[in-house]
Design a protein around this motif. Structure first.
Motif, mmCIF file in Angstrom:
data_model
loop_
_atom_site.group_PDB
_atom_site.id
_atom_site.type_symbol
_atom_site.label_atom_id
_atom_site.label_comp_id
_atom_site.label_asym_id
_atom_site.label_seq_id
_atom_site.Cartn_x
_atom_site.Cartn_y
_atom_site.Cartn_z
ATOM 1 N N GLU A 182 0.918 -1.111 -0.034
ATOM 2 C CA GLU A 182 0.099 -0.022 -0.024
ATOM 3 C C GLU A 182 0.895 1.255 0.220
ATOM 4 O O GLU A 182 1.844 1.116 1.016
ATOM 5 C CB GLU A 182 -1.039 -0.051 1.232
ATOM 6 N N GLY A 183 0.669 2.120 -0.804
ATOM 7 C CA GLY A 183 1.321 3.454 -1.016
ATOM 8 C C GLY A 183 2.579 3.397 -2.273
ATOM 9 O O GLY A 183 2.838 4.260 -2.685
ATOM 10 N N ASP A 184 2.874 1.962 -2.559
ATOM 11 C CA ASP A 184 3.559 1.759 -3.724
ATOM 12 C C ASP A 184 3.288 2.386 -4.957
ATOM 13 O O ASP A 184 2.081 2.491 -5.384
ATOM 14 C CB ASP A 184 3.920 0.466 -3.979
ATOM 15 N N ARG A 185 3.909 2.943 -5.869
ATOM 16 C CA ARG A 185 3.794 3.341 -7.161
ATOM 17 C C ARG A 185 4.279 1.969 -8.092
ATOM 18 O O ARG A 185 5.487 1.752 -7.888
ATOM 19 C CB ARG A 185 4.265 4.766 -7.612
ATOM 20 N N VAL A 186 3.573 1.568 -9.109
ATOM 21 C CA VAL A 186 3.856 0.504 -9.630
ATOM 22 C C VAL A 186 3.972 0.874 -10.962
ATOM 23 O O VAL A 186 3.011 1.608 -11.595
ATOM 24 C CB VAL A 186 3.041 -0.902 -9.406
ATOM 25 N N ARG A 187 4.640 0.344 -12.043
ATOM 26 C CA ARG A 187 4.932 0.458 -13.499
ATOM 27 C C ARG A 187 4.762 -1.025 -13.879
ATOM 28 O O ARG A 187 5.986 -1.871 -13.751
ATOM 29 C CB ARG A 187 6.183 1.320 -13.758
ATOM 30 N N ILE A 188 3.864 -1.504 -14.841
ATOM 31 C CA ILE A 188 3.593 -2.669 -15.223
ATOM 32 C C ILE A 188 3.746 -2.794 -16.689
ATOM 33 O O ILE A 188 2.869 -2.170 -17.510
ATOM 34 C CB ILE A 188 2.451 -3.471 -14.566
ATOM 35 N N PHE A 189 5.026 -3.429 -17.253
ATOM 36 C CA PHE A 189 5.241 -3.476 -18.529
ATOM 37 C C PHE A 189 4.249 -4.908 -19.049
ATOM 38 O O PHE A 189 4.308 -5.651 -18.499
ATOM 39 C CB PHE A 189 6.457 -3.461 -19.115
#
Length: 438
Positions: free
Chosen positions: A108-115
Motif C-alpha cells: 500500500e502506497g507503492d507506485r507500480v509500473r507494469i510493462f
C-alpha cells in the motif's frame, strides 16, 4: 532468440528472459518465466515495509526491480503449456510461461509500473480487477485504452492506494482469453507491517476449463458445462498441500474467475472471514464459518489458528467440482444388472468393463485405459486407500515444529491411538475401555 539465466539458484525453474536483443526492449525489466507447476517459495521483501509474502499454490510470485522509487514488473501474455496433473498437459494462454499468471505483490502506497508485452496471435489488455486507479489504467480495450496489438508492449502505471487481494485478467476478447487461462492475482500488503499480520498466507485462484479427453485445447464456447475444475490451473491429486506449523495464524485467499460460485469448505476448523474484494472486514463485523461461498468474479479471505494437528481436507462442496473430466450425459446404472449385456459387448470389445451398478467408487481403484493426455475422473491415494477425489481438492497439513519458511510436504499424518475410526468386531478395544474408566 532468448537468453535465459537462473534467478533463484540451481534447480529453480524461475528464469529471466531478455527479448529482442539490445533494441526496443533494452529499457524493460526482465520478464521472468516459470517452467514448472510446483509451488515456488515466497519472495521475501527486499526493500520498503516488511510483510509476510503469499504462497501461491502451484504458482509463483513475479520479481520486480526498483527504478527511481517505482516498482517495475514485466508481464508477457503468450501461449503456454500447463501441466494440469501428471499425465495431462493443456495448451493454454497465460502469462510468463504459465496459467495462471504469476502473482504480483506490492505494498500500500507503492507506485507500480507494469510493462505488458503481447505475444498472443490477437490483441489483448489487462484489467486490474477491484483496484482503485485512474480510468485510463483500468484496462478495458476500446473504452479506457487502445487494445495492445500482437508484438507490442504497453505500460500501466498507478499508485496502490489500498491494501487487499485483487485479480487481473484481460478485457479484450474476454470470453476467449479467460477461457484459455489468462488470469492472475495481485496482492497489496498493508503499509503497517503489524496490520493483519499472519504466519502463513496462501493464495488460490479458482478457474475451470472444458477440455475433451485426449485433447489439449479448451473449448472456449462453453458457458456452464465445464469438466475440469481447477485451483490455479491444477487438478487434484496434483494440487500441492497447504503446509503449516501448529499454532500458526493462517490466511487463505480465494479468488473466483469461473462461471459459477464455489462453496469452499475446510475440515477440522472453523474460521473467520477477514477480507473481501472491497477490503478488510472490521473485527466486529467478521463472522464464523466452516464453508465460505466465493461468488463469480469475487474474492474472499479467511483466517484460522492452526491448533489441531492432522491432515484436513479443503475442497469445493459442489460434488462435481471434486471430479476430473467426467461426462455429464452418462446414464445412472445404480441397481441395474448388466451381466448379460456386458457378456454381449465383450464379444465385440473384450476389454469392456461394466461400471456404475453399485455406484462409482470403483473408479478410484481402477486403472482403466484412458486416451492420451487424459486424467482419471477421480484418483489419488492416501494412507488408507483411494481418496476418490479430483478437481478442486487439497489437504491442509498441520504439524508440530514446521520451520517458518518450510512449505515442503511433510507426508501423511499418523493418527494417535484411539483417535481414528475403527471396525466394530463385537467388543471395544483396550484404548476405548481405558477411556471409559477415566
Amino acid at each position: 532468440m532468448f537468453s535465459r539465466r537462473q534467478l533463484l539458484g540451481a534447480g529453480a525453474a524461475l528464469v529471466s528472459t531478455s527479448a529482442w536483443g539490445k533494441t526496443s526492449n533494452m529499457g524493460l525489466p526482465d520478464a521472468a518465466v516459470m517452467e514448472t507447476a510446483a509451488t515456488q517459495p515466497p519472495l521475501r521483501p527486499s526493500s520498503g515495509p516488511d510483510y509476510q509474502p503469499v504462497v501461491t499454490l502451484n504458482g509463483w510470485t513475479l520479481p520486480h526491480r526498483m527504478n527511481n522509487g517505482v516498482k517495475e514488473f514485466h508481464l508477457v501474455a503468450e501461449p503456454v503449456e500447463r501441466e494440469m496433473a501428471e499425465g495431462m498437459t493443456a495448451y493454454l494462454w497465460g502469462y510468463n510461461g504459465q496459467s495462471t499468471g504469476p502473482t504480483i505483490e506490492a505494498v500500500e502506497g507503492d507506485r507500480v509500473r507494469i510493462f505488458v508485452t503481447n505475444r498472443l496471435p490477437e490483441h489483448t489488455t489487462i484489467h486490474w480487477h477491484g483496484m482503485i486507479l485512474p480510468s485510463g489504467m483500468d484496462g478495458v480495450g476500446g473504452l479506457s485504452q487502445p487494445h495492445i496489438p500482437p508484438g507490442k508492449t504497453f505500460v500501466y502505471e498507478f499508485d496502490l492506494i489500498k491494501s487487499g487481494t485483487f485479480m487481473y485478467h484481460p478485457h479484450s476478447d474476454e470470453m476467449v482469453q479467460m477461457a484459455m487461462g489468462m488470469m492472475g492475482m495481485f496482492i497489496v500488503h498493508p503499509k503497517d507491517p503489524a496490520f493483519m499480520r499472519v504466519d502463513r498466507d496462501f493464495l488460490i485462484m479458482l478457474n475451470a476449463f472444458d477440455i475433451d479427453p485426449g485433447s489439449y485445447v479448451p473449448r472456449i464456447m462453453t458457458m456452464t458445462d465445464f469438466n475440469l475444475w481447477c485451483w490455479n490451473s491444477r487438478l487434484f491429486p496434483d494440487i500441492d498441500p497447504l503446509v503449516v506449523s501448529r499454532n500458526d495464524r493462517v490466511r487463505v485467499r480465494v479468488g473466483n474467475l469461473t462461471m459459477t460460485n464455489h462453496p469452499i469448505h475446510m475440515h477440522g476448523y472453523d474460521f473467520e472471514v477477514t477480507c473481501t474484494d472491497g477490503g478488510w472486514v472490521r473485527p466486529e463485523a467478521r463472522w464464523p464459518e466452516v464453508s465460505i461461498d466465493i461468488p463469480v468474479g469475487a474474492m474472499r479471505a479467511y483466517e484460522f489458528d492452526a491448533v489441531h494437528l492432522g491432515d484436513w481436507a479443503i475442497h469445493c462442496h459442489k460434488s462435481h467440482h471434486t471430479m476430473n473430466a467426467m461426462g455429464h450425459d452418462v446414464p445412472t446404472f445404480i441397481g441395474v444388472d448388466k451381466t448379460n449385456v456386458a457378456r454381449k459387448i465383450r464379444k465385440l470389445q473384450p476389454e469392456y468393463m461394466p461400471m456404475g451398478t453399485a455406484g462409482m467408487a470403483d473408479m478410484g481403484e481402477m486403472e482403466m485405459e484412458l486416451p492420451d493426455n487424459t486424467v482419471p475422473m477421480m484418483t489419488g491415494w492416501g494412507p488408507h486407500g483411494p481418496i476418490e477425489m479430483g478437481g478442486m481438492f487439497s489437504v491442509v497439513k498441520v504439524r508440530e515444529g514446521i520451520a517458518s519458511n518450510d512449505y515442503s510436504d511433510p507426508g501423511w499424518y499418523e493418527n494417535p491411538p484411539g483417535t481414528q475410526a475403527y471396525e466394530w468386531t463385537g467388543e471395544l478395544p483396550d484404548f476405548a475401555r481405558a477411556a471409559d474408566r477415566s
